[in-house]
Design a protein around this motif. Structure first.
Motif, mmCIF file in Angstrom:
data_model
loop_
_atom_site.group_PDB
_atom_site.id
_atom_site.type_symbol
_atom_site.label_atom_id
_atom_site.label_comp_id
_atom_site.label_asym_id
_atom_site.label_seq_id
_atom_site.Cartn_x
_atom_site.Cartn_y
_atom_site.Cartn_z
ATOM 1 N N GLN A 194 0.766 -1.249 0.136
ATOM 2 C CA GLN A 194 0.005 -0.121 -0.017
ATOM 3 C C GLN A 194 0.846 1.142 0.152
ATOM 4 O OE1 GLN A 194 -2.574 -0.482 3.347
ATOM 5 N NE2 GLN A 194 -3.892 -1.936 2.476
ATOM 6 N N GLU A 195 1.344 1.676 -0.895
ATOM 7 C CA GLU A 195 2.233 2.723 -1.299
ATOM 8 C C GLU A 195 1.555 4.189 -1.074
ATOM 9 O OE1 GLU A 195 4.224 1.985 -4.869
ATOM 10 O OE2 GLU A 195 5.704 0.496 -3.958
ATOM 11 N N VAL A 196 1.944 4.999 -0.671
ATOM 12 C CA VAL A 196 1.557 6.359 -0.852
ATOM 13 C C VAL A 196 2.486 7.458 -1.306
ATOM 14 C CG1 VAL A 196 0.909 8.494 0.683
ATOM 15 C CG2 VAL A 196 0.732 5.900 1.761
ATOM 16 N N ARG A 197 1.902 8.217 -2.542
ATOM 17 C CA ARG A 197 2.717 9.079 -3.305
ATOM 18 C C ARG A 197 2.153 10.478 -3.209
ATOM 19 N NH1 ARG A 197 3.329 7.721 -9.825
ATOM 20 N NH2 ARG A 197 4.847 6.145 -8.493
ATOM 21 N N VAL A 198 3.327 11.410 -3.195
ATOM 22 C CA VAL A 198 3.042 12.631 -3.012
ATOM 23 C C VAL A 198 3.790 13.352 -4.195
ATOM 24 C CG1 VAL A 198 3.617 14.752 -1.886
ATOM 25 C CG2 VAL A 198 2.910 12.746 -0.467
ATOM 26 N N MET A 199 3.093 14.093 -4.868
ATOM 27 C CA MET A 199 3.481 14.824 -6.285
ATOM 28 C C MET A 199 3.749 16.352 -5.830
ATOM 29 S SD MET A 199 3.159 12.485 -8.602
ATOM 30 C CE MET A 199 3.431 13.453 -10.109
ATOM 31 N N GLU A 200 4.955 16.934 -5.941
ATOM 32 C CA GLU A 200 5.154 18.243 -6.009
ATOM 33 C C GLU A 200 5.691 18.933 -7.301
ATOM 34 O OE1 GLU A 200 5.294 20.470 -3.351
ATOM 35 O OE2 GLU A 200 3.920 18.975 -2.298
ATOM 36 N N ASP A 201 5.222 20.125 -7.393
ATOM 37 C CA ASP A 201 5.449 20.749 -8.861
ATOM 38 C C ASP A 201 6.581 21.514 -8.725
ATOM 39 O OD1 ASP A 201 3.120 19.600 -9.822
ATOM 40 O OD2 ASP A 201 1.960 21.557 -9.277
ATOM 41 N N SER A 202 7.341 21.622 -9.940
ATOM 42 C CA SER A 202 8.472 22.535 -10.099
ATOM 43 C C SER A 202 8.442 23.006 -11.472
ATOM 44 C CB SER A 202 9.786 22.075 -9.431
ATOM 45 O OG SER A 202 10.812 22.890 -9.342
ATOM 46 N N THR A 203 10.028 23.714 -11.653
ATOM 47 C CA THR A 203 9.998 23.937 -13.189
ATOM 48 C C THR A 203 11.377 23.589 -13.505
ATOM 49 O OG1 THR A 203 10.815 26.223 -12.217
ATOM 50 C CG2 THR A 203 8.464 25.901 -13.171
#
Length: 482
Positions: A468-477
């Motif tokens: 049961q993996e948990v993923r967090v997405m973070e935006d950048s440039t």
């Protein structure tokens, strides 16, 4: 010859509010509140015990090898039992304060100043300090005589005993408060060998002094003049709010009489004008004068008045919890309760419920870790061999769980965008770490996108053995050099 000028004589105002206002800055007379027992007094002491057991005991409670409730300002982490919060999570603490404020508004609209009379820290510590005062100096009359008497060995001993106990309670209160911000076991160990830091010593003395001054000397002055709640509570009151009220229709005309006398034959009401309701009031008001902002709703006057009614063989409730409308119209208890559920209460209750559900839902869905992407200001973007474009980042990964966790770092963006090398890390419980990450774009793609700023996404995945993996997405440039 000019007419004589008329002179308007100025005379001292008589009794009442106008006269009292002339002496607004005169030192107030000391209030010698009389001890009282009864149903409401028992409830007040029950809440004193509950609140103080929580306040003094909570810092000593351990949770998973650490202090259960700790606001670690130096480490920038806040622990509430199994919940670990970082500065980015302060929105939850703010939300808890908002819920507390809304709850205060709701209960005030329903039942007036219940908080002030039974659970407010000023009321609680004043009650404790007054108990110490009664044990060392005696009840109301004994204290008045002691203060009026010349100094003697007995008076000095009683005063010294009171002050010693007050100072001990105040210092212990200040020590406990600081223990919520500095681990209390560490603080106690350093205090035992007189090696506590200067800031810890300062704040212990600071809060200890405030407790000593507010509960020992200022007392009702805090409630009357310093607490803003007494001033804005009128916005939450209406004529259907529960207050402590005196039943004038039943009590007037007041006057003393023998216990066996027929009050109706004498043209008297049930109030025997014993003034005990004034003597037990911690703010020194006369509840028979009607609703007043200085009434903190402690119900001491109800207990003492009921005891007098029992002795006179009159029904209880001359002073009671009621509403202005109920007292004016002689409503029954059922009529009074029906009017409590009104639009104002329903609105406050609906807002409180909505905000509480939102906060609980948000906290339950909160990610077990947090990620922040920070551009490396030293190396913004560069071109290396074969025209490959590179950007360097620092990822701040914070483990908000009580167990060690492993993480994998990936990047998503234009075709060919990839990490310079596979990135991953392992964090211990409640640990945070900065991870340097290099992202590259192949030369052919970089040449066609030269000078552009491209949106990219870092994907940090918490790896779990159960899948049961948990993923967090973070935006950048991603900057492509020209």
């Amino acid at each position: 010859m000019s007419k004589p000028r008329k002179i308007i004589p100025i005379a001292m105002a008589g009794s009442g509010a106008a006269a009292a206002s002339l002496f607004a800055y005169e030192a107030p007379n000391k209030i010698y509140a009389r001890a009282v027992s009864g149903w409401f007094a028992a409830w007040r002491w029950a809440l004193v015990w509950i609140t103080q057991l929580v306040f003094y005991g909570l810092p000593w409670l351990q949770w998973n090898g650490r202090q259960a409730v700790l606001f670690d300002l130096e480490g920038q982490r806040f622990f509430l039992f199994g919940l670990a919060l970082y500065p980015q999570d302060l929105i939850y603490l703010a939300a808890l304060l908002i819920v507390s404020a809304l709850a205060l508004f709701f209960f005030t609209a329903v039942a007036g100043r219940l908080w002030c009379g039974f659970a407010c820290p000023q009321t609680v510590y004043t009650e404790i300090f007054m108990w110490v005062e009664r044990k060392t100096e005696g009840d109301r009359i004994a204290r008045m005589r002691l203060d009026a008497a010349p100094w003697s060995a007995q008076k000095l001993a009683r005063k010294a005993a009171k002050q010693t106990l007050w100072l001990a309670i105040s210092l212990w209160t200040g020590f406990t408060f600081v223990g919520y911000f500095t681990p209390i076991l560490t603080l106690a160990a350093s205090a035992a060998v007189w090696s506590a830091g200067p800031w810890e010593v300062f704040w212990v003395l600071f809060y200890g002094t405030f407790t000593y001054g507010n509960a020992g000397y200022l007392r009702e002055q805090v409630c009357k003049h310093m607490c803003p709640y007494a001033r804005f509570q009128g916005a939450m009151f209406d004529r259907d709010t529960l207050i402590i009220g005196y039943d004038k229709a039943r009590g007037e005309s007041r006057g003393s009489r023998p216990r066996t006398a027929d009050a109706k034959a004498l043209g008297l009401g049930d109030c025997i004008d014993c003034t005990l309701c004034v003597q037990v009031c911690p703010t020194g008001i006369d509840i028979r004068d009607g609703l007043q902002s200085n009434c903190i709703g402690c119900a001491a006057c109800i207990d003492v008045c009921d005891s007098v009614m029992d002795k006179m063989n009159y029904p209880r409730g001359l002073i009671r919890y009621s509403t202005e409308n109920a007292l004016a119209n002689g409503w029954s208890r059922s009529e009074l309760l029906r009017r409590i559920v009104r639009p104002r209460v329903l609105v406050y209750g609906a807002i409180l419920l909505l905000v509480s559900v939102t906060v609980v839902t948000s906290m339950s869905l909160r990610s077990p870790f947090r990620v922040n992407v920070i551009r490396d200001r030293g190396v913004m973007a560069r071109t290396v061999g074969n025209g490959v474009a590179e950007n360097v980042y620092r990822l701040q990964v914070m483990n908000a769980t009580e167990t060690a966790q492993r993480y994998r770092i990936d990047v998503q963006g234009p075709h060919g965008l990839a990490l310079a090398q596979a990135a991953g890390l392992e964090l211990m419980p409640i640990e945070e770490r900065y991870v340097p990450v290099t992202v590259k774009l192949p030369g052919a793609a970089a040449a066609s996108l030269a000078g552009q700023k491209l949106p990219i996404h870092f994907a940090v995945t918490q790896l779990a053995e159960n899948g049961q993996e948990v993923r967090v997405m973070e935006d950048s440039t991603f900057w492509v050099p020209r």
